[in-house]
Write an enzyme that holds these catalytic residues in place. Structure first.
Site, mmCIF file in Angstrom:
data_model
loop_
_atom_site.group_PDB
_atom_site.id
_atom_site.type_symbol
_atom_site.label_atom_id
_atom_site.label_comp_id
_atom_site.label_asym_id
_atom_site.label_seq_id
_atom_site.Cartn_x
_atom_site.Cartn_y
_atom_site.Cartn_z
ATOM 1 C CB THR A 181 29.608 57.234 -126.717
ATOM 2 O OG1 THR A 181 28.222 56.940 -126.718
ATOM 3 C CG2 THR A 181 29.796 58.718 -126.925
ATOM 4 C CB SER A 192 27.089 48.916 -125.021
ATOM 5 O OG SER A 192 26.314 49.825 -124.305
ATOM 6 C CB THR A 236 28.303 54.404 -120.728
ATOM 7 O OG1 THR A 236 27.363 55.117 -121.526
ATOM 8 C CG2 THR A 236 29.671 55.037 -120.835
ATOM 9 C CG ASP A 237 23.528 53.186 -123.337
ATOM 10 O OD1 ASP A 237 23.754 54.141 -122.568
ATOM 11 O OD2 ASP A 237 23.055 53.321 -124.473
ATOM 12 C CD GLN A 290 11.151 47.900 -107.448
ATOM 13 O OE1 GLN A 290 10.744 49.064 -107.351
ATOM 14 N NE2 GLN A 290 10.341 46.898 -107.704
HETATM 15 N N1 ASP Z 1 24.692 54.128 -126.643
HETATM 16 C C1 ASP Z 1 26.087 54.172 -126.254
HETATM 17 C C2 ASP Z 1 26.536 52.749 -125.961
HETATM 18 O O1 ASP Z 1 26.290 52.275 -124.891
HETATM 19 C C3 ASP Z 1 26.269 55.043 -125.068
HETATM 20 C C4 ASP Z 1 27.700 55.207 -124.601
HETATM 21 O O2 ASP Z 1 28.631 54.606 -125.064
HETATM 22 O O3 ASP Z 1 27.904 56.038 -123.686
HETATM 23 O O4 ASP Z 1 27.115 52.123 -126.803
#
Ligand code: ASP
Length: 351
Positions: free
Chosen positions: A19, A64, A95-96, A286
């Site tokens: 992102t 990601s 972030t994913d 978990q």
């Molecule tokens: N979908 C994005 C990724 O992980 C989300 C992010 O970057 O926050 O590439």
């Protein structure tokens, strides 16, 4: 943070996508990765940092969700080729799956003695309210920070996000909304960023990271592994058929609480296929916080008897990447099971 009498530190930014560098497609409204120059244009202030910044850009920028062993090896090779020329590395990443990449790199980058800091953002850097600018500046400054003896303060794989610097193999993405998207429930932050940066003294005491062996990148990972979260009503026959799949080489079992699982004969019998087939099984909880303690309840003794490895307070992300790394080393079943239960890179608390 860079000390005045120190020569300018050289940092390589490795841009993989995510992102932080995305723009909105005017036709579909969906976010997709953008070129690196656009990212730097959004941050002209970077030039005023007392850091010499160079960059390497993935040939195809990715969300990601598409990151995996191939991408991890790609990042590892870039770091390996540039290791002697730079004082540290900042990896821009979505972030994913950032927690998986940080965990994988923590195992693959053997004898690491320089900072490798991953960061990204929840909002694209071109958006006025973006968290990307602060995250990137913080990551760069932390990667450039040195101790009193001029050594890098950070000598491991970390994630810098929100107001914290975390050990990379201790985190989980827990929020798709908040600017503090990551949680390190079982391990303290290595630094907190506010008006001042407060470093955790544990960083300097960590003699383990003062390595003397040559740095190298392990590039063979076994990806025929599976994370399986048990749930009430799980049918033993389904578990059995998964374990009978000849492609399967390792299993991370997400269990209840302190490592508990169904005790029925049918479940135990299905799980025993793993041992018969010499497939290592690693038990992680978990729960977001706390640790597996096999044998604490009767509902986990059956797992111990089946040779399931106690994953203690490993995150699922660290567990599955550790499994890929150890199986990728070509070790036999016993050696993999033994190493899974040992702390290799500060990823688990062994009391
Ligand atoms: N979908 C994005 C990724 O992980 C989300 C992010 O970057 O926050 O590439």
């Amino acid at each position: 943070m860079a000390q005045k009498n120190q020569p300018e530190r050289k940092i390589l930014i490795v841009y993989t996508g995510g992102t932080i560098g995305m723009v909105q497609d005017s036709a579909t409204g969906a976010l997709s990765p953008f070129r690196f120059e656009g990212l730097l244009e959004a941050m002209p202030g970077l030039k005023s940092l007392d850091i010499s910044i160079s960059s390497y850009c993935f040939p195809h920028l990715i969300d990601s969700s598409d990151m995996g062993p191939e991408g991890w090896v790609h990042i590892g090779k870039v770091i390996e080729e540039n290791y002697d020329s730079y004082d540290g590395f900042v990896v821009l990443h979505g972030t994913d799956t950032m927690a998986y990449t940080a965990s994988a790199l923590s195992f693959m980058l053997e004898n690491l003695a320089k900072p490798v800091i991953l960061t990204g953002s929840q909002l694209p850097i071109g958006v006025l309210r973006s968290d990307g600018k602060a995250n990137l500046v913080n990551a760069l400054e932390m990667a450039a920070s040195v101790d009193e003896e001029g050594r890098p303060k950070v000598r491991e794989v970390c994630v810098c996000f929100g107001d914290s610097l975390f050990r990379g193999n201790r985190i989980t993405k827990f929020s798709a909304e908040s600017f503090t998207a990551f949680l390190s429930a079982n391990f303290p932050a290595l630094a907190r960023v506010g008006v001042h940066v407060k470093w955790n003294p544990m960083l300097e005491q960590d003699a383990r990271t003062l390595v003397r062996e040559p740095f190298r990148v392990w590039k063979t990972l076994e990806s025929h592994v599976l994370i399986l979260k048990i749930h009430p009503g799980m049918t033993p026959s389904v578990l059995r058929s998964l374990l009978e799949n000849t492609d399967l080489k390792g299993l991370v079992l997400g269990t209840y609480g302190s490592g508990n699982a169904p005790t029925s004969e049918a479940f135990v019998e299905a799980l025993s296929v793993a041992r018969t087939r010499r497939i290592p099984v690693l038990n992680v909880t978990q729960c977001a916080e706390g640790s597996v303690e096999m044998g604490k309840y009767a509902a986990s003794t059956q797992l111990r008897d089946l040779g399931v490895v106690d994953g203690k307070d490993l995150t699922t992300e660290a567990a599955v990447t550790k499994m890929m790394y150890l199986l990728g080393k070509g070790l036999d079943y016993e050696a993999v099971c033994k190493a899974l239960g040992q702390d290799l890179r500060g990823e688990m608390t062994c009391r």
